[in-house]
Motif scaffolding. Structure first.
Motif, short mmCIF file in Angstrom:
data_model
loop_
_atom_site.label_atom_id
_atom_site.label_comp_id
_atom_site.label_asym_id
_atom_site.label_seq_id
_atom_site.Cartn_x
_atom_site.Cartn_y
_atom_site.Cartn_z
N ALA A 85 0.83 -1.21 0.00
CA ALA A 85 0.00 0.00 0.00
C ALA A 85 0.86 1.25 0.00
CB ALA A 85 -0.94 -0.01 1.20
N VAL A 86 1.89 1.28 0.84
CA VAL A 86 2.78 2.44 0.92
C VAL A 86 3.49 2.67 -0.41
CG1 VAL A 86 4.83 3.40 2.04
CG2 VAL A 86 3.09 2.22 3.41
N ASP A 87 4.03 1.62 -0.98
CA ASP A 87 4.80 1.74 -2.22
C ASP A 87 3.92 2.20 -3.38
OD1 ASP A 87 7.37 1.17 -3.68
OD2 ASP A 87 6.07 -0.21 -4.76
N ILE A 88 2.73 1.62 -3.50
CA ILE A 88 1.82 2.01 -4.58
C ILE A 88 1.41 3.48 -4.43
CG2 ILE A 88 -0.50 1.64 -5.52
CD1 ILE A 88 -0.07 -1.37 -4.78
N ALA A 89 1.13 3.90 -3.19
CA ALA A 89 0.74 5.29 -2.96
C ALA A 89 1.88 6.25 -3.29
CB ALA A 89 0.29 5.47 -1.52
N LEU A 90 3.11 5.86 -2.98
CA LEU A 90 4.26 6.72 -3.29
C LEU A 90 4.47 6.87 -4.79
CD1 LEU A 90 6.85 5.60 -0.57
CD2 LEU A 90 5.67 7.80 -0.72
N TRP A 91 4.34 5.78 -5.53
CA TRP A 91 4.46 5.87 -6.99
C TRP A 91 3.32 6.70 -7.58
CZ3 TRP A 91 8.29 4.82 -10.27
CH2 TRP A 91 9.33 3.96 -9.86
N ASP A 92 2.12 6.51 -7.03
CA ASP A 92 0.98 7.30 -7.49
C ASP A 92 1.22 8.79 -7.23
OD1 ASP A 92 -1.88 7.33 -8.45
OD2 ASP A 92 -2.19 8.23 -6.48
N LEU A 93 1.75 9.10 -6.06
CA LEU A 93 2.05 10.49 -5.71
C LEU A 93 3.12 11.07 -6.63
CD1 LEU A 93 1.86 12.97 -3.88
CD2 LEU A 93 3.37 11.81 -2.25
N LEU A 94 4.16 10.30 -6.91
CA LEU A 94 5.22 10.79 -7.79
C LEU A 94 4.67 11.08 -9.19
CD1 LEU A 94 8.22 11.42 -8.12
CD2 LEU A 94 8.60 9.01 -8.71
N GLY A 95 3.82 10.20 -9.69
CA GLY A 95 3.21 10.44 -10.99
C GLY A 95 2.35 11.69 -11.01
N ARG A 96 1.60 11.90 -9.96
CA ARG A 96 0.74 13.08 -9.89
C ARG A 96 1.56 14.36 -9.75
NH1 ARG A 96 -4.70 11.45 -9.13
NH2 ARG A 96 -4.84 9.21 -8.74
N LEU A 97 2.65 14.29 -9.00
CA LEU A 97 3.51 15.46 -8.88
C LEU A 97 4.12 15.85 -10.22
CD1 LEU A 97 5.34 14.66 -5.52
CD2 LEU A 97 3.94 16.68 -5.96
#
Length: 367
Positions: A85-97
């Motif tokens: 969950a943490v890893d997926i959310a971090l990648w999602d955040l990086l993409g959105r940034l």
């Protein structure tokens, strides 16, 4: 990273055991006010101590390298589901940034991926399996994976000697005769064969031209030597380990020792980063990778497929052929569906491509 929030919420649906279904959403916020999130099984919800440890580790961190954060958290012993969950959310955040889909961060190579469908287990007599496979072919997908006959008491890692190989082979043959040689067929007996049974069935599949034999025996380290012996004697590629309870480092060992011909992993085993890492290993070894379908949690798989070639990851697995696009409770975007060419289109929006309904999550929160 400025904020980390966990949400356990009810979907209003029932799980396969007939109990109230729940999901776990994680939202990570970066200082510009941009969020990244993951939505995973409710069983993944961390306890207070674990959630506090994650918060202490992540707050104030830069997120330009989710893989580095993954390694740190993995080595700390964080449970794989929580880590996912943490890893997926971090990648999602990086993409959105960066205002890009995750696959674009890695280098987009394709926009669609061929789909195949998987049968239910213990579906019926061989003729019933043949009908199901023929329906898949007529629906336009590119293959069928057969889950044959197994004892209902078998656990997730399989159990030697509780199989019905003769019935299985009858189903495998009936399917091939129904769909012809131009339709991909795979076999997944679910980790129940003895070595002798796996060898006998595997040689039978050699003659039928099956694409792979998946998880034929129990998938533990104690069985790895038998997998090495099996893979060395079959023409049909062996796809494994699917259920080994570890992330990609253990799977690298299986690939390097030639215990399997096709690697296997899914995002529940630590997140998006281990899928990327195992894909790179498979590419360097010149072998293929299979990503197990995990239904609502398959968005990371689609992102990785878009960033790889068909020669590395050939198909996306479907657990059903539902043609209508549905919106799952707690989400605002319909799930990807198969198009007329038997393919699934890769999401092109920033992040993982998953959009959540935060009003729903707040009003249905159960913690």
């Amino acid at each position: 990273i400025s904020r980390i929030e966990w949400f356990l919420y009810g979907t209003g649906l029932q799980n396969p055991n007939g109990q109230a279904d729940s999901r776990c959403a994680l939202r990570i916020t970066a200082e510009p006010g941009i969020h990244g999130w993951a939505d995973v099984s409710g069983a993944t919800m961390p306890d207070v101590e674990t959630a506090n440890a994650i918060r202490a580790s992540l707050l104030g961190r830069q997120i330009d390298s989710p893989s580095s954060i993954w390694r740190e958290l993995y080595e700390s012993g964080l449970p794989l589901g929580v880590l996912a969950a943490v890893d997926i959310a971090l990648w999602d955040l990086l993409g959105r940034l960066k205002n890009k889909p995750v696959h674009a961060l890695l280098g987009t190579q394709r926009e669609t991926v061929k789909a195949y469908a998987t049968t239910p287990v213990n579906l019926g007599d061989p003729g019933r399996y043949a009908q199901e496979a023929l329906a898949y072919k007529q629906a336009g997908v590119h293959g069928c994976k057969i889950r044959p006959y197994t004892d209902s008491g078998i656990g997730s890692t399989g159990s030697e000697g509780l199989a019905f190989p003769d019935r299985d082979m009858a189903a495998y043959q009936a399917v091939r005769e129904a769909v012809g040689l131009d339709f991909a067929c795979m076999a997944n007996p679910g980790g129940v064969y003895t070595f002798d049974e796996a060898l006998r069935v595997g040689r039978f599949l050699d003659d039928l031209g099956y694409e792979w034999l998946e998880s034929p025996m129990p998938e533990t380290e104690a069985w790895r030597e038998r997998y090495i012996a099996l893979a060395g004697q079959l023409k049909t590629p062996v796809c494994a380990p699917k259920t080994l309870v570890d992330s990609h480092p253990a799977r690298v060992v299986w690939l390097s020792s030639k215990a399997c011909d096709i690697g296997s992993i899914d995002a529940s085993l630590g997140g998006f980063t281990p899928c990327v890492e195992l894909a790179r290993v498979c590419e360097s070894l010149g072998v293929r990778l299979e990503l197990r379908d995990i239904g609502l949690d398959a968005y990371p798989h689609l992102q990785l497929m878009a960033a790889t070639s068909e020669s590395l990851i050939k198909y996306v697995e479907l657990s059903s052929l539902a043609g209508e696009s549905t919106i799952h409770p707690g989400r605002t975007r319909a799930e990807p569906t198969v198009n007329a060419q038997g393919c699934i289109a890769i999401p092109q929006t920033p992040g993982m491509g998953l959009e959540l309904d935060w009003n729903y999550l707040y009003t249905h929160r159960v913690n």
